[in-house]
Design a protein around this motif. Sequence first.
Motif, PDB file in Angstrom:
ATOM      1  N   ARG A   3       0.835  -1.211   0.000  1.00  0.00           N
ATOM      2  CA  ARG A   3       0.000   0.000   0.000  1.00  0.00           C
ATOM      3  C   ARG A   3       0.865   1.255   0.000  1.00  0.00           C
ATOM      4  NH1 ARG A   3      -5.567  -0.388   2.917  1.00  0.00           N
ATOM      5  NH2 ARG A   3      -6.339  -2.272   1.952  1.00  0.00           N
ATOM      6  N   ALA A   4       1.943   1.238   0.747  1.00  0.00           N
ATOM      7  CA  ALA A   4       2.837   2.401   0.793  1.00  0.00           C
ATOM      8  C   ALA A   4       3.446   2.667  -0.581  1.00  0.00           C
ATOM      9  CB  ALA A   4       3.929   2.186   1.833  1.00  0.00           C
ATOM     10  N   GLU A   5       3.852   1.610  -1.287  1.00  0.00           N
ATOM     11  CA  GLU A   5       4.414   1.770  -2.633  1.00  0.00           C
ATOM     12  C   GLU A   5       3.366   2.311  -3.606  1.00  0.00           C
ATOM     13  OE1 GLU A   5       7.761  -1.789  -2.555  1.00  0.00           O
ATOM     14  OE2 GLU A   5       5.693  -2.268  -3.110  1.00  0.00           O
ATOM     15  N   SER A  90     -15.686  10.882   8.047  1.00  0.00           N
ATOM     16  CA  SER A  90     -15.900  11.326   6.681  1.00  0.00           C
ATOM     17  C   SER A  90     -14.722  10.987   5.779  1.00  0.00           C
ATOM     18  CB  SER A  90     -16.183  12.828   6.645  1.00  0.00           C
ATOM     19  OG  SER A  90     -15.036  13.554   7.004  1.00  0.00           O
ATOM     20  N   LEU A  91     -13.602  10.590   6.361  1.00  0.00           N
ATOM     21  CA  LEU A  91     -12.449  10.193   5.556  1.00  0.00           C
ATOM     22  C   LEU A  91     -12.638   8.774   5.040  1.00  0.00           C
ATOM     23  CD1 LEU A  91      -9.538  11.478   7.813  1.00  0.00           C
ATOM     24  CD2 LEU A  91     -10.432  12.541   5.746  1.00  0.00           C
ATOM     25  N   SER A  92     -12.115   8.535   3.858  1.00  0.00           N
ATOM     26  CA  SER A  92     -12.170   7.177   3.335  1.00  0.00           C
ATOM     27  C   SER A  92     -11.225   6.299   4.157  1.00  0.00           C
ATOM     28  CB  SER A  92     -11.776   7.164   1.866  1.00  0.00           C
ATOM     29  OG  SER A  92     -10.433   7.559   1.729  1.00  0.00           O
ATOM     30  N   PRO A  93     -11.422   4.987   4.132  1.00  0.00           N
ATOM     31  CA  PRO A  93     -10.589   4.094   4.954  1.00  0.00           C
ATOM     32  C   PRO A  93      -9.096   4.217   4.664  1.00  0.00           C
ATOM     33  CG  PRO A  93     -12.470   2.915   4.073  1.00  0.00           C
ATOM     34  CD  PRO A  93     -12.480   4.263   3.441  1.00  0.00           C
ATOM     35  N   GLU A  97      -6.106   5.394   7.296  1.00  0.00           N
ATOM     36  CA  GLU A  97      -4.960   4.538   7.545  1.00  0.00           C
ATOM     37  C   GLU A  97      -3.632   5.293   7.356  1.00  0.00           C
ATOM     38  OE1 GLU A  97      -3.019   0.388   5.866  1.00  0.00           O
ATOM     39  OE2 GLU A  97      -5.084   0.880   5.390  1.00  0.00           O
ATOM     40  N   TYR A  98      -3.569   6.182   6.367  1.00  0.00           N
ATOM     41  CA  TYR A  98      -2.319   6.855   6.044  1.00  0.00           C
ATOM     42  C   TYR A  98      -2.285   8.311   6.474  1.00  0.00           C
ATOM     43  CZ  TYR A  98      -1.078   2.707   3.551  1.00  0.00           C
ATOM     44  OH  TYR A  98      -0.771   1.419   3.250  1.00  0.00           O
TER      45      TYR A  98
END
Length: 101
Positions: A3-5, A90-93, A97-98
Amino acid sequence: MTRAEILKLLVLIESVYTRFVTKDEMVLFWFKIGPNLDCEKVLGKVRSHIRKSPYPPSVEDLIDYPGDMLMPSLSCTAGESGIIGNRQDSLSPWMREYSIR
């Protein structure tokens, strides 16, 4: 790709192509197909595309999958559906996470 990449890849594309805006759906799409991709290959294709084109790359420009494999299900899973009330909800998942907050 991790996910980070994937996020680094999308930030790179967004920083080079100023009119390109990464939307939640695009991030979720990349999160679904990313684990099956080789990071170095994709980054190599991005670098090549940046040198050749004034337009942002499409997914098909960056990966070697047949078209039918590019359409994973994008349906919402539990916890990914909509706005509940406060800012955090209201933020997407992927943004929760980031997020640095």
